[in-house]
Design an enzyme around this catalytic site. Structure first.
Site, PDB file in Angstrom:
ATOM      1  N   CYS A   1       1.014  -1.205   0.006  1.00 35.01           N
ATOM      2  CA  CYS A   1       0.021  -0.011  -0.152  1.00 35.01           C
ATOM      3  C   CYS A   1       0.921   1.395   0.018  1.00 35.01           C
ATOM      4  CB  CYS A   1      -0.867  -0.033   1.191  1.00 35.01           C
ATOM      5  SG  CYS A   1      -1.969  -1.445   1.074  1.00 35.01           S
ATOM      6  N   THR A   2       1.995   1.436   0.697  1.00 37.91           N
ATOM      7  CA  THR A   2       2.994   2.294   0.728  1.00 37.91           C
ATOM      8  C   THR A   2       3.359   2.685  -0.847  1.00 37.91           C
ATOM      9  OG1 THR A   2       3.376   1.868   2.946  1.00 37.91           O
ATOM     10  CG2 THR A   2       4.997   3.234   1.812  1.00 37.91           C
TER      11      THR A   2
END
Length: 220
Positions: A46-47
């Protein structure tokens, strides 16, 4: 709640975001929008994804598209995580992220995972969001939906490619072939006669009566 399909009106909602409270339809306004969910803040895939969306902010902007993220984390987590994203991806993340802690939006858009699919994405019986993508046009109609597994980061260049195709086909009676990229030949819509096709796309190329290619000017 009926299933959301292509052409459905995107459900409206109110939510808290990192850019303040929003009413979704009002926030979209006359723009296109990409609503995308991620499983959780402070996670590796997600980062990289939100960093990529931040890097592509000018690409979205020049297409008249607003991006907005969502997870079930609260605003405090979002704000602290944005610091990590900016540091890791060398960006200045400016698009809003929805804090859907009560999962109202996630349920509305059927974004929640299930234990049957991925037990690691359900903690103490509480599911997290999957990697859903919704492209929504200025009329608030859903034009694309994609759901990715948690293990696979999204290709946001592909999402931009689909937006280019949708926006072009809204202006011209065309569709786009497999692996099409902006600037390449398009396909004349089957509803268009050869006579009309010659007016709109001079020199179009017929491979089969149902398959006709045409070139468009660079400013099309």
């Amino acid at each position: 709640m009926s299933a959301l399909r292509l052409g459905s009106t995107a459900p409206d909602f109110e939510a808290k975001t990192t850019k303040g409270p929003i009413s979704f339809h009002n926030w979209i306004g006359d723009s296109w929008a990409v609503l995308f969910s991620h499983p959780a803040d402070f996670t590796p895939v997600c980062t990289t994804e939100l960093g990529e969306v931040a890097k592509l902010s000018q690409e979205f902007e020049k297409r008249g598209v607003k991006a907005i993220g969502l997870s079930t984390n609260d605003l405090y987590d979002h704000e602290k995580w944005i610091e990590d994203i900016n540091e890791i991806s060398n960006v200045n993340l400016q698009f809003p992220i929805i804090a859907d802690f009560d999962r109202k939006v996630s349920i509305l858009y059927d974004m929640l995972d299930s234990e049957e699919h991925d037990a690691t994405n359900v903690v103490n019986g509480i599911p997290f969001t999957v990697r859903s993508v919704f492209i929504i046009d200025p009329l608030k109609k859903i034009r694309l939906t994609i759901v990715y597994p948690a293990s696979c980061g999204r290709n946001f260049d592909e999402i931009l490619r689909v937006i280019d195709s949708l926006q072009l086909s809204d202006k011209k009676k065309i569709v786009t072939p497999a692996n099409w990229m902006p600037g390449e030949d398009v396909i004349v819509h089957t509803d268009t006669s050869n006579e009309e096709a010659e007016k709109q796309f001079p020199g179009f190329r017929e491979v089969k009566p149902y398959l006709r290619y045409a070139s468009l000017p660079a400013d099309a």
